[in-house]
Design an enzyme around this catalytic site. Structure first.
Site, PDB file in Angstrom:
ATOM      1  N   SER A  16      60.382  42.180  39.467  1.00 48.63           N
ATOM      2  CA  SER A  16      59.324  43.121  39.859  1.00 48.63           C
ATOM      3  C   SER A  16      59.286  44.309  38.902  1.00 48.63           C
ATOM      4  O   SER A  16      60.314  44.832  38.485  1.00 48.63           O
ATOM      5  CB  SER A  16      59.579  43.616  41.278  1.00 48.63           C
ATOM      6  N   LYS A  66      53.296  41.260  53.921  1.00 49.34           N
ATOM      7  CA  LYS A  66      52.232  42.281  54.030  1.00 49.34           C
ATOM      8  C   LYS A  66      51.571  42.292  55.415  1.00 49.34           C
ATOM      9  O   LYS A  66      51.114  43.329  55.869  1.00 49.34           O
ATOM     10  CB  LYS A  66      51.181  42.055  52.943  1.00 49.34           C
ATOM     11  N   ASP A  98      46.673  48.895  47.533  1.00 49.53           N
ATOM     12  CA  ASP A  98      45.997  47.962  46.605  1.00 49.53           C
ATOM     13  C   ASP A  98      44.500  48.273  46.612  1.00 49.53           C
ATOM     14  O   ASP A  98      43.814  48.172  45.593  1.00 49.53           O
ATOM     15  CB  ASP A  98      46.188  46.506  47.059  1.00 49.53           C
ATOM     16  N   GLY A 120      43.931  35.275  49.567  1.00 51.27           N
ATOM     17  CA  GLY A 120      45.207  35.848  50.016  1.00 51.27           C
ATOM     18  C   GLY A 120      45.098  37.345  50.243  1.00 51.27           C
ATOM     19  O   GLY A 120      44.001  37.877  50.475  1.00 51.27           O
ATOM     20  N   GLY A 121      46.254  38.034  50.163  1.00 53.01           N
ATOM     21  CA  GLY A 121      46.327  39.459  50.475  1.00 53.01           C
ATOM     22  C   GLY A 121      45.411  40.318  49.614  1.00 53.01           C
ATOM     23  O   GLY A 121      44.616  41.109  50.140  1.00 53.01           O
ATOM     24  N   ARG A 142      41.272  27.410  47.375  1.00 45.33           N
ATOM     25  CA  ARG A 142      41.745  26.039  47.618  1.00 45.33           C
ATOM     26  C   ARG A 142      41.977  25.833  49.112  1.00 45.33           C
ATOM     27  O   ARG A 142      41.915  24.710  49.606  1.00 45.33           O
ATOM     28  CB  ARG A 142      43.005  25.751  46.801  1.00 45.33           C
TER      29      ARG A 142
END
Ligand code: NAP
Length: 458
Positions: A16, A66, A98, A120-121, A142
Site C-alpha cells: 500500500s 468498506k 474517495d 465495486g466500491g 462483469r
C-alpha cells in the site's frame, strides 16, 4: 514513536502507498503521528475493530471492509448513506473521501453520456457523482447483478427532475457503435503487475472523449495512453489518490491548515516510490539521431533508475564498435546480438531482483518481431521519440559511425538512403508505441514531456 496513531485496515494490504502518502502530507503541515498498516483477516475483524476504534485517532478502510465497517460505527457522514462505503473513520463516524478525491479531479459530466466500468466500491462513488449531473449513465460490469443493484440505488437516491437514463451492460459487450462522452474505469484492469491489460471499451474512445482511470499504478495505464493516442483527454488516478488522503487528514485534524500546494508536493514524490516498488521498463524507440541516448540518460537520472543502451550493450558483448559488428557479421548478425541484449535488459534475467530502468534502443530494433513482442509485455512502456527527417539529418549527416548510411558516399545518396529507411520505419514506430513525444525539441523539454505523458512528473 508518536502518540497519535493512524492507520489503514484491509486484507490483503500488500504494497500500500498509503503510509508513504500520509507521512508526506503530515510532514508537510507539521503533524506528528504514525500511520500503520493493519492487515486483518475477515475472521479477526470483530475482535480488532473495537481496539482500533479505541486506540487509533482515526483510520482508513479499504477492500474488503468498506461496507462491513459500517456496522461497527455509531454514525455516518451524509455521503456514506447513499454510497454505502466507508474509507475513513474518525470518532466512531464513517466518511467517504474517495468521493472528494474523485470530485477534485474535476471531470465535467454535466449533460454528458457516461460509461462506467465496474460496480465495486469506487464505482459506486463515481456512479453517484456522475448521476448528479450527467445525461445518461451506463454501468458495464462483469457482475451485472451488482451493477443492477447500484443502478437501483441511484434511481432511489438521486432525485432528478430532468430526463436522465441509467442502464447496465455486461462487460463482454463491446459497443463499438455506442457513443460516450466520458469513460470512467473503476476496475483494476491494467493495474500493476498486469499493466498490458485494457478494458474492452477501446472502440468507443476517440477525439472528444474524456477518460478517467482510477488506477494510479502505473500513473498512466495502457487505457490512458491508448485513449490519448486516439485523441481523447485521459487522466490517471494518482491525483484522486492524493486528494482522498488529504481529505482524510482534514477530517482527522480539522484545526490544521492544508495549503493547496500539498497535492503537487506529494504527487512529485510518488513516481520514484512507485517505480521502486513496480519496476517498469521505459523503452525509447525512434530513428537514428532522434536523441534516444541523450534523452534516455537524462530521463533515467531524473527518475533515479538504471539506464541501458542496446548499442552499448552490443559493443560490450561483442568487444567491438557496432560498425565493426556490421562489417564482420552483417546486419543479421548484429540484429541477433541486439535482440539478445534487449531481452536481457527487459527481463533482467541476470539480476537478483528486477528494477525499473530506461532502455534506449537502436533505430532498427523495433523491426524484429521478437523485440516487438518484448515491448508489448506487462512491465514495458514504449516511448517513440518522433523527430522530423530535417532535424535528424542535421544531427547525423556528419557522423561516421552509422553503418546503415555509410560514410564516404555522396551526401545526397546518404540522405536518400536515410530518408527511405525513415519512411519504412516510421509506421512501425507509430503503431507500436504507447506514447509519441516530439523529439525536435531540446533534450530537457523532451524529458519533461515524457515524464508528463507517463504520469511520472514533468
Ligand atoms: P472493488 O470494490 O473490488 O471493485 C472492483 C470492480 O472491478 C468490481 O466491479 C469487480 O467486479 C471489477 N473487476 C475486478 N477485476 C475485474 C476484471 N478482471 N475484469 C472486469 N472487471 C473486474 O475495488 P474498488 O475499491 O472499487 O477499486 C477499483 C479500482 O479503483 C482499483 O484498481 C483500485 O486500485 C482503484 N482505486 C483508486 C483510488 C484512487 O484514489 N485513485 C481509490 C480507490 C480505488 P466483481 O464485482 O465481479 O469482482
Amino acid at each position: 514513536m508518536s502518540a497519535i496513531k493512524l492507520g489503514l485496515i484491509g486484507n490483503p494490504l500488500g504494497h500500500s502507498m498509503s503510509p508513504f502518502i500520509h507521512d508526506q502530507i503530515m510532514s508537510a503541515v507539521g503533524i506528528t503521528a504514525s500511520y500503520e498498516l493493519y492487515d486483518i483477516r475477515p475472521e479477526d475483524l470483530p475482535k480488532y475493530v473495537p481496539f482500533l476504534l479505541r486506540d487509533l485517532h482515526g483510520f482508513n478502510v479499504t477492500i474488503p471492509y468498506k461496507e462491513e465497517i459500517m456496522k461497527y460505527l455509531s454514525d455516518n457522514d451524509e455521503s456514506v448513506s447513499t454510497i454505502k462505503a466507508v474509507n475513513t473513520v474518525f470518532g466512531g463516524r464513517g466518511y467517504n473521501t474517495d468521493f472528494i478525491g474523485f470530485r477534485e479531479v474535476g471531470i465535467d459530466m454535466k449533460d454528458r453520456r457516461v460509461l462506467l466500468l465496474g460496480a465495486g466500491g469506487v464505482a459506486r462513488v463515481m456512479a453517484f457523482e456522475a448521476a448528479s449531473s450527467c445525461k445518461s449513465l451506463t454501468i458495464q460490469a462483469r457482475n451485472t447483478e451488482k451493477a443492477m443493484r447500484l443502478a437501483e440505488d441511484i434511481r432511489r437516491y438521486v432525485n432528478r427532475d430532468d430526463a436522465f437514463s441509467i442502464d447496465v451492460m455486461d462487460d463482454d459487450a463491446c459497443p463499438s457503435d455506442a457513443h460516450y462522452d466520458v469513460v470512467l474505469n473503476a476496475t483494476p484492469v491494467g493495474m500493476w503487475p498486469k499493466c498490458a491489460q485494457t478494458p474492452a471499451c477501446a472502440a468507443v474512445i476517440g477525439p472528444g472523449t474524456t477518460v478517467f482511470d482510477t488506477i494510479y499504478n502505473p500513473p498512466a495505464t495502457k487505457l490512458v495512453l491508448q485513449a490519448r493516442k486516439a485523441g481523447a483527454n485521459a487522466i490517471g488516478g494518482l491525483s484522486m489518490l492524493v486528494n482522498q488522503a488529504i481529505a482524510a487528514q482534514k477530517i482527522w485534524f480539522p484545526e490544521v491548515v492544508f495549503p493547496d500546494h500539498i497535492e503537487t508536493q506529494v504527487m512529485a514524490l510518488l513516481p520514484k516510490k512507485l517505480l521502486a516498488r513496480s519496476p517498469m521498463k521505459i523503452v525509447l524507440t525512434g530513428f537514428m539521431g532522434s536523441g534516444k541516448s541523450t534523452v534516455g540518460q537524462m530521463l533515467a537520472h531524473r527518475l533515479g533508475i538504471a539506464y541501458f543502451d542496446t548499442d552499448q550493450e552490443v559493443e560490450r558483448v561483442c568487444g567491438m564498435p557496432v560498425s565493426k559488428v556490421f562489417a564482420q557479421d552483417g546486419e543479421a548478425g548484429f540484429r541477433r546480438v541486439e535482440s539478445a541484449v534487449f531481452a536481457e535488459c527487459v527481463n533482467q534475467s541476470g539480476a537478483k531482483t528486477a528494477s525499473a530502468c530506461v532502455i534506449s534502443t537502436g533505430g532498427g530494433l523495433i523491426t524484429q518481431e521478437s523485440n516487438r513482442n518484448l515491448i508489448s509485455q506487462d512491465s514495458v512502456l514504449n516511448v517513440f521519440l518522433d523527430a522530423s527527417m530535417d532535424c535528424i539529418w542535421q544531427r547525423i549527416s556528419s557522423e561516421s559511425h552509422r553503418p546503415l548510411i555509410q560514410y564516404g558516399t555522396e551526401e545526397a545518396d546518404r540522405f536518400r538512403k536515410a530518408a527511405e529507411l525513415f519512411d519504412v520505419r516510421l509506421p512501425v514506430y507509430e503503431s507500436t508505441c504507447d506514447v509519441k513525444v516530439s523529439a525536435d525539441d531540446e533534450p530537457e523539454v523532451v524529458v519533461r514531456n515524457i515524464l508528463k505523458a507517463l504520469g511520472y512528473g514533468g
